[in-house]
Write a protein that holds these residues in place. Structure first.
Motif, short mmCIF file in Angstrom:
data_model
loop_
_atom_site.label_atom_id
_atom_site.label_comp_id
_atom_site.label_asym_id
_atom_site.label_seq_id
_atom_site.Cartn_x
_atom_site.Cartn_y
_atom_site.Cartn_z
N PHE A 231 -31.90 -3.87 42.93
CA PHE A 231 -30.81 -3.25 42.17
C PHE A 231 -30.36 -1.99 42.92
O PHE A 231 -31.20 -1.29 43.50
N SER B 279 -33.25 10.30 34.57
CA SER B 279 -32.18 11.08 35.20
C SER B 279 -31.29 10.25 36.11
O SER B 279 -30.22 10.71 36.51
N SER B 280 -31.73 9.03 36.47
CA SER B 280 -30.90 8.22 37.38
C SER B 280 -31.27 6.74 37.27
O SER B 280 -32.23 6.38 36.59
N ASN C 154 -40.93 4.31 33.57
CA ASN C 154 -39.98 3.86 34.60
C ASN C 154 -39.97 4.75 35.84
O ASN C 154 -39.60 4.28 36.93
N ASP D 231 -42.81 16.49 34.96
CA ASP D 231 -43.32 15.86 36.17
C ASP D 231 -44.45 14.95 35.73
O ASP D 231 -45.50 15.42 35.28
N VAL D 232 -44.25 13.64 35.87
CA VAL D 232 -45.24 12.69 35.32
C VAL D 232 -46.59 12.72 36.06
O VAL D 232 -47.56 12.14 35.59
N LEU E 80 -32.16 2.92 37.03
CA LEU E 80 -32.52 1.96 35.98
C LEU E 80 -32.97 2.66 34.69
O LEU E 80 -32.72 2.17 33.59
N ARG F 296 -37.49 15.27 36.32
CA ARG F 296 -37.57 16.65 36.81
C ARG F 296 -36.20 17.34 36.86
O ARG F 296 -36.12 18.55 36.79
N ARG F 297 -35.11 16.57 37.02
CA ARG F 297 -33.78 17.20 37.20
C ARG F 297 -33.06 17.39 35.87
O ARG F 297 -32.49 16.44 35.32
N TYR G 258 -46.04 1.55 48.30
CA TYR G 258 -45.25 1.05 47.16
C TYR G 258 -45.82 -0.29 46.69
O TYR G 258 -46.05 -0.49 45.49
N SER H 191 -29.62 1.77 43.33
CA SER H 191 -30.02 3.01 42.66
C SER H 191 -30.25 4.05 43.75
O SER H 191 -30.20 3.73 44.94
N LYS I 82 -47.37 -0.81 42.91
CA LYS I 82 -46.74 -1.71 41.95
C LYS I 82 -47.71 -2.83 41.53
O LYS I 82 -47.64 -3.33 40.41
#
Ligand SMILES: NC(=O)c1ccc[n+]([C@@H]2O[C@H](COP(=O)([O-])OP(=O)(O)OC[C@H]3O[C@@H](n4cnc5c(N)ncnc54)[C@H](OP(=O)(O)O)[C@@H]3O)[C@@H](O)[C@H]2O)c1
Length: 258
Positions: A195, A18-19, A93, A66-67, A21, A41-42, A162, A197, A166
């Motif tokens: 990047f 949805s946004s 992603n 929703d993952v 990358l 979700r969006r 985070y 976003s 990762k």
């Protein structure tokens, strides 16, 4: 000449389409000939991406998912297969980057970070893999980050959950790669540098000093431009990488090498 990057006839599933990358990658998959299932979700945002893909002459299906929710993922994957009959590529992603140190983060923020960034990949892979195994072909690409191997100094930009999530993506990628290669399924990860976003614009990019320093420390002297991740995504998603698995490709203008 046979174009080993060509994705004509392939079906790609992109989470977080949805946004940012994920959206860019979904459009690029279509440019390379794939039909694309767009998950996030969006719904309105997914509809926009689907319209853009359709305008390119490819098929797209927007699916609210929703993952972090097993039922939602199972249902979404079933819908993709019902619609496209197969899945060749999975781009894991979807992600969140919640700011904070271990002594600042709430338990809920910690759990959300792990659920979206790690459990989401596990659930998506769990339900997509049976379809790839059946056809003895699959390309799985997981979005990690340079923040799996480098952290930000001090408190202001710390993102300990985070970093942890990762780094876990690397472990998951390695384990899966070692198991599924014999069924012709490759599993690799990508570590993007910085990047623009939704994730970074209101957090990292609003710290001018940080951006200045990042640019100074990066051999490329700049952050990543829109579209600069796509070459690596297409490479790892195509037959240009049939003998490449368990690899982690960093796309950061050299930031982590100096
Ligand atoms: N931008 C960077 O500098 C950078 C650097 C390194 C790594 N990355 C990684 O690249 C990936 C994409 O990030 P981005 O920069 O493009 O950020 P973004 O624009 O914020 O995109 C994140 C995507 O994840 C989706 N998402 C979040 N929670 C979800 C959930 N529970 N279920 C399904 N989808 C969910 C969002 O969609 P909805 O809100 O619609 O669900 C959105 O499409 C992330 O894994 C990120 O960690 C980014």
């Amino acid at each position: 000449m046979n174009n080993m990057f060509d994705l004509t006839g392939k079906v790609a599933v992109v989470t977080g389409a949805s946004s940012g990358l994920g959206r860019d990658a979904a459009l690029c998959y279509a440019d390379y000939g794939a039909d694309v299932a767009l998950l996030a979700r969006r719904k309105e945002k997914l509809d926009e991406v689907a319209r853009e893909i359709t305008a390119k002459g490819r098929k797209a299906i927007p699916i609210v998912c929703d993952v972090t929710d097993e039922h939602s993922v199972e249902k979404a994957v079933a819908e993709v297969v019902e619609h496209f009959l197969k899945i060749d590529i999975l781009l894991n992603n979807a992600g969140v980057a919640i700011m904070g140190t271990v002594d600042q983060l709430s338990e809920a923020d910690w759990d959300t970070s792990m659920e979206v960034n790690v459990k989401g990949m596990y659930l998506m892979s769990k339900f997509v893999l049976p379809h790839m195994r059946k056809q003895r072909y699959g390309k799985i690409v997981n979005l990690a980050s340079i923040n799996a191997v480098v952290a930000d100094k001090g408190y202001e930009l710390a993102r300990h959950a985070y970093n942890t999530s990762k780094a876990a993506v690397r472990g998951l990628t390695m384990g899966m790669a070692a198991t599924y290669m014999e069924e012709n399924i490759t599993v690799n990860s990508i570590g993007p540098g910085l990047f623009e976003s939704e994730m970074t614009i209101d957090s990292l990019f609003k710290h001018e000093d940080f951006i200045k320093l990042y640019n100074q420390l990066t051999p490329a002297s700049r952050h990543g431009r829109k579209g600069e991740l796509n070459g690596t995504i297409i490479y790892l998603s195509s037959d240009a990488s049939t003998y490449v698995t368990s690899q982690h490709i960093i796309v950061d203008g050299g930031f982590t090498s100096v």
